[in-house]
Structures are given as structure tokens and as C-alpha cells.
Design an enzyme around this catalytic site. Structure first.
Site, short mmCIF file in Angstrom:
data_model
loop_
_atom_site.label_atom_id
_atom_site.label_comp_id
_atom_site.label_asym_id
_atom_site.label_seq_id
_atom_site.Cartn_x
_atom_site.Cartn_y
_atom_site.Cartn_z
CE LYS A 138 -4.02 -2.09 1.64
NZ LYS A 138 -4.96 -2.82 3.30
CG ASP A 146 -10.22 -6.61 -3.00
OD1 ASP A 146 -10.43 -7.36 -2.40
OD2 ASP A 146 -9.59 -5.70 -3.14
#
Length: 364
Positions: A158, A217
């Protein structure tokens, strides 16, 4: 070959629907996400699957028992949240040390070729091989820097927007050598993304495999709707009506749609495009339903409209009610007649809404 499916997450971002079911049992085209995964694993030749569970573990055990799709099932039930790496370590006794094994994040829908991923792993002599998928915005995911021979030299979880080493993200599907267990300390929470993969990258033992099949996702309601939409587009049969579906006079169905068994579509209703309707749903007269997923046994009454929303199991939408884009209505909710629900409103299970909701909020 064996596989671990990481299935312990609470699904916070999918509330209120995840308050009453694990996110892996959310229906995709009226079939639970986990069933899609089981089917593809069985087709690949996997003969044993361990579900790493915690939240609503008993629901999985009751539904699937000790085997499914010709595969033996075992359950690694965490006493406390162990994160991704800890969950894999916790399942070590079920996997053993004989051969490489698959690990899947359970909330991913993908048509990746597991055989190609395994082949890349064996060719590279890696400890871990990550399936990689190219996206426009990688900031929500782990990203990698990859050499020409597919070695991962950098793994960053991330990274801030604009600082990722590439647009290739960790797709949540791995082949791991049993040596991976040596990298994960026992009895404590460990993130494989933050603590194990970066170490393997430094040691030259982490490789990647880019694929271009479907990958979604299912972490947010918008992603869940998109998954159903993509699968509707991908299905060769654009209109599927289940057993004992009743479509009354004047009703219009615009493809693509998926309608499960026992559904009633009332007179002059307009269904689709991109409508997925669960079993035994009742749609009244002059209903508008598009770009939405309706869970089983819900009722949408006369003259109501639902656009771009998810409607929970057993929920009742009253006459003339309007449910707007981005709304997520939990199970067994009652929306009274002529109530308008504005964009992006969520309603928790078993609530009753008696007046208009003009702004984005959560009704709890």
C-alpha cells in the site's frame, strides 16, 4: 496439491450484509463466491483444501462439512486474529512439508490459471511466487518491482499514490514452498505482506507471475456489484431464468440478467440490464430494477424502483419506494411505502425505515 483459503476476515467494508454472513458466502450470479473458488481449485487438481477461519467459522463448517467438489476439507480455526502470515503458519499441520501449495485470499474472484502459476514457481525455484495483476491505481494494494526473469526485488504494501514501484499488484494468490513456514514465527499475528514478502525479496527468493484473466477484489459494495456485472458480461448466456420463474404479462427483461428459481416478476415491471435476482424473490407490478443484486426471498413491491443497489435477504421494499445508487440494504429490513433512500445509504439488518433518507448515512 493442497490449498489454503484465507477466510477469517470480518468484512467490515461490506457491512451491513457481512453482519449476517461471511463475505466469502456473498452470492456472485446467485452462487457463493467460495463455491466459484472451490470449482476452479477442483478443476486444477487440488485434492485438499484448508479453510483458515475465525469469523462465523461454524457457518462454513455447517455448509461444507468435510468435503466438497471432490476435495477433502479441513478447518484451521484461529483462537485470535493471526493476520495472513499467522493464519498460514497456523494451518501448517494440515499442509505438511511435502510439496508447494496454493494460498488464496478468500475475497478475491479470479479466473487465473493456477497451473501456470505453479509452473512459474517450480521453474524459478522460489520460496514464494505471487500472482500479479496490472491496475491503474495500485495504492490499495501491495506492489512490486520486477526483473526480466520475474524476480521480485522490491515489495511495498500500500504505497502512497505515485510512489509505487509499478502498477503490478499482489493479487492475493500465491504458490508457497513449505520452507515458508521457517519465515513465520509460531503463535503470533504475522502479516505475510508486511513482514515476510519484503524479506524474501531481499533474499532473492520471491518471484512474480503476471496474469491477464479476470480479477476482482470484492472488498467494497461497489466492487461486489462490479463483480456481478463483469460476470454477467462474461457469461455466454445473457439471460438465465431459473426453474419456476414466473414473468407476468407486460414485464420487460433487458439482458444481461440472472434470475434464480421461484422468482415472480409482476406485470409491466422493467428488469435489467445487469440485474441479479436470488431465489424466491417477489417483484410486484411496475417495478424498476437495474444494475442491482437482490438476495433471496426479498420483496420489491408495486411501483418501487431499485437502481445500482444491493438488497439483502428477506428484505421488503414498500410500494412506490425508491432505492438509489450505491445503497446497501441489510437482511430483513423493511422500507415503508413511498420512502426515498438517497445515494450511498446503508441500512443495518432488521431495521424499519419509515421516512425519506435525503443524505448519505448509515441507519443502525
Amino acid at each position: 496439491m493442497k490449498a489454503i483459503i484465507l477466510a477469517g476476515g470480518i468484512g467490515t467494508r461490506l457491512r451491513p450484509l457481512s453482519c449476517t454472513r461471511p463475505k466469502l458466502l456473498f452470492p456472485i450470479l446467485n452462487k457463493p463466491l467460495l463455491d466459484w473458488t472451490f470449482e476452479r481449485l477442483a478443476e486444477t487438481g487440488v485434492d485438499g483444501v484448508t479453510l483458515a477461519v475465525k469469523y462465523m467459522a461454524e457457518v462454513f463448517m455447517q455448509r461444507y462439512g468435510e468435503s466438497t467438489h471432490g476435495m477433502k476439507l479441513s478447518y484451521s480455526k484461529e483462537k485470535k486474529p493471526m493476520r495472513t502470515g499467522g493464519a498460514i503458519k497456523y494451518a501448517e499441520e494440515f499442509i505438511g512439508h511435502e510439496e508447494p501449495f496454493l494460498v488464496l485470499n478468500g475475497d478475491i474472484f479470479s479466473t487465473i490459471d493456477y497451473t501456470a502459476l505453479l509452473k512459474k514457481h517450480k521453474e524459478s525455484n522460489a520460496v514464494a511466487t505471487i500472482a500479479l495483476y496490472r491496475v491503474e491505481d495500485p495504492s490499495r494494494y501491495g506492489t512490486v518491482k520486477l526483473t526480466e526473469n520475474s524476480q521480485v526485488t522490491q515489495f511495498i504494501e500500500k504505497a502512497p499514490l505515485g510512489q509505487a514501484p509499478s502498477n503490478l499488484i499482489n493479487a492475493g494468490v500465491y504458490v508457497l514452498d513449505p520452507k515458508i513456514f521457517n519465515y513465520i514465527p509460531a503463535g503470533q499475528p504475522v502479516s505475510i505482506e508486511h513482514e515476510v514478502f519484503p524479506k524474501l525479496a531481499k533474499e532473492g527468493k520471491l518471484f512474480g507471475h503476471e496474469f491477464k484473466e479476470i480479477w476482482i477484489d470484492i472488498g467494497k459494495p461497489a466492487d461486489y456489484l462490479r463483480a456481478n456485472r463483469i460476470l454477467l458480461d462474461a457469461e455466454p448466456k445473457k439471460r438465465f431464468l431459473g426453474k419456476d420463474v414466473n414473468v407476468e404479462e407486460g414485464a420487460q427483461i433487458s439482458d444481461p440478467v440472472r434470475v434464480d428459481a421461484g422468482v415472480n416478476v409482476g406485470q409491466n415491471s422493467r428488469i435489467g440490464p445487469y440485474a441479479v435476482i436470488g431465489r424466491d424473490v417477489v417483484l410486484g407490478r411496475n417495478v424498476t430494477l437495474e444494475n442491482s443484486v437482490v438476495f433471496p426471498e426479498a420483496t420489491i413491491s408495486d411501483n418501487a424502483s431499485v437502481r445500482g443497489a444491493v438488497i439483502g435477504e428477506g428484505t421488503t421494499i414498500g410500494r412506490g419506494a425508491e432505492i438509489s445508487e450505491g445503497c446497501v440494504i441489510g437482511d430483513y429490513v423493511t422500507i415503508r411505502d413511498n420512502v426515498t433512500i438517497s445515494r450511498d445509504v446503508t441500512v443495518c439488518p432488521s431495521k424499519e425505515v419509515t421516512e425519506n433518507v435525503p443524505e448519505h448515512k448509515r441507519i443502525i
